[in-house]
Design an enzyme around this catalytic site. Structure first.
Site, short mmCIF file in Angstrom:
data_model
loop_
_atom_site.label_atom_id
_atom_site.label_comp_id
_atom_site.label_asym_id
_atom_site.label_seq_id
_atom_site.Cartn_x
_atom_site.Cartn_y
_atom_site.Cartn_z
N HIS A 3 11.19 71.21 60.14
CA HIS A 3 9.92 71.93 60.07
C HIS A 3 8.90 71.05 59.35
CE1 HIS A 3 7.56 75.69 60.05
NE2 HIS A 3 7.14 75.32 58.84
N MET A 46 -1.38 70.73 56.89
CA MET A 46 -2.43 71.55 56.26
C MET A 46 -3.72 70.76 56.18
SD MET A 46 -0.27 73.01 53.07
CE MET A 46 1.33 73.77 53.29
N ASP A 84 5.03 70.78 58.09
CA ASP A 84 3.85 71.58 57.75
C ASP A 84 2.60 70.71 57.65
OD1 ASP A 84 4.88 74.30 57.28
OD2 ASP A 84 6.08 73.32 55.71
N MET A 137 -1.27 74.42 60.10
CA MET A 137 -2.11 75.31 59.29
C MET A 137 -3.49 74.66 59.23
SD MET A 137 0.74 76.27 56.46
CE MET A 137 1.79 74.92 56.93
N MET A 149 5.00 84.58 58.88
CA MET A 149 4.82 84.01 57.54
C MET A 149 5.26 85.05 56.51
SD MET A 149 3.83 80.88 57.67
CE MET A 149 3.79 80.72 55.88
N SER A 172 12.01 72.45 55.66
CA SER A 172 10.60 72.06 55.63
C SER A 172 10.43 70.85 54.73
CB SER A 172 9.75 73.21 55.09
OG SER A 172 8.51 72.71 54.66
N HIS A 212 4.23 72.96 62.29
CA HIS A 212 3.50 74.18 61.92
C HIS A 212 2.09 73.78 61.51
CE1 HIS A 212 3.29 77.72 58.78
NE2 HIS A 212 2.41 77.86 59.75
N ASP A 242 9.16 82.00 57.69
CA ASP A 242 8.75 80.83 56.89
C ASP A 242 8.17 81.27 55.55
OD1 ASP A 242 7.86 78.39 56.00
OD2 ASP A 242 6.34 78.13 57.56
C1 DX5 Z 1 4.03 77.26 53.50
C2 DX5 Z 1 4.77 76.45 54.52
C3 DX5 Z 1 6.24 76.54 54.41
C4 DX5 Z 1 6.81 76.02 53.13
C5 DX5 Z 1 8.02 76.82 52.80
O1 DX5 Z 1 2.70 77.33 53.83
O2 DX5 Z 1 4.42 76.88 55.83
O3 DX5 Z 1 6.88 75.94 55.53
O4 DX5 Z 1 7.14 74.66 53.17
O5 DX5 Z 1 8.42 76.48 51.53
P1 DX5 Z 1 9.44 77.38 50.68
O6 DX5 Z 1 10.71 77.44 51.44
O7 DX5 Z 1 9.53 76.62 49.42
O8 DX5 Z 1 8.80 78.74 50.52
ZN ZN Z 2 5.66 76.15 57.55
#
Ligand code: DX5
Ligand code: ZN
Length: 219
Positions: free
Chosen positions: A36, A40, A38, A71, A140, A11, A69, A178
């Site tokens: 990956h 947000m 993310d 969010m 998650m 990620s 991903h 994740d």
């Molecule tokens: C959290 C993200 C993850 C995050 C994971 O909301 O969806 O993908 O980057 O990070 P680690 O591996 O540090 O928990």
């Molecule tokens: Zn993620």
């Protein structure tokens, strides 16, 4: 589904954005083919990460599978825009969609792989009606929004239950996990049935190549 090989999906949320291109090259040199990403929005989750310009830039330097991903609330509004950035697969949260099936259909119409994510407090029953439609389910194992949190142990059971459902119903969706994945728990997570293991902190803090090698030995 037997003889599955679990894969690592780094990620980039935990990457050093000053050196993002270099770090992506290092992942590729270690035979990583999933990235990956993310996204947000500060509404569905408290934090804001980055958006389309970053994806467009890194698309130019790698052929890796872009596992995005989302969010974000009502992601259906942005599916076409992400497709135009060269994304390969989009994951949306069941908790964020008014019409989950229409959102998944829209992802497929844009020729991307579609996946549904469930938060730690969301039951599998909330998504059983789409299991025949999705290419992947994202479990998650932390509350979404931030990297570096602790793996929630109940997530093992969720992965095992999903693995059983896909075997019983002869379905072929992948299972992705994740949050909080590290060298200590990666082996057990893979064993419980997860196909793709997302890891941010565990890969990007310290030496990336060493971190990847250590985790790969476990899965
Ligand atoms: C959290 C993200 C993850 C995050 C994971 O909301 O969806 O993908 O980057 O990070 P680690 O591996 O540090 O928990
Ligand atoms: Zn993620």
């Amino acid at each position: 589904m037997e003889n599955r090989i679990s894969k690592l999906a780094p990620s980039i949320l935990s990457a050093d954005f000053c050196r993002l291109g270099e770090q992506i090259n290092e992942l590729e040199n270690n035979n990583i083919d999933l990235l990956h990403i993310d996204i947000m929005d500060g509404v569905f989750v408290p934090s804001i990460s980055f958006g389309m310009p970053v994806i467009k830039s890194i698309r130019r330097i790698t052929d890796m599978f872009f596992d995005v991903h989302l969010m974000i609330s009502e992601p259906i509004r942005y599916i076409e825009a992400f497709a135009k950035c060269g994304v390969d697969g989009i994951t949306v949260h069941v908790e964020a969609c008014k019409d989950l099936e229409a959102t998944l259909d829209k992802i497929k119409e844009q020729n991307m792989k579609c996946a549904v994510a469930i938060n730690p407090d969301t039951e599998i029953e909330e998504i059983t009606h789409v299991l025949e439609k999705v290419d992947m389910v994202l479990v998650m194992s932390v509350y979404p929004g931030f990297g570096g949190q602790k793996f929630i142990l109940e997530s093992f059971e969720k992965v095992e239950r999903l693995d059983k459902i896909r075997k019983d119903k002869n379905l072929d969706f992948l299972i992705e996990i994740d949050g909080g994945v590290n060298v200590e728990n990666a082996g057990k997570i893979a064993e419980s049935g997860a196909d793709w293991l997302v890891a941010g902190t565990a890969i990007f803090s310290g030496n990336i190549t060493e971190n990847i090698n250590k985790i790969k030995e476990e899965i």
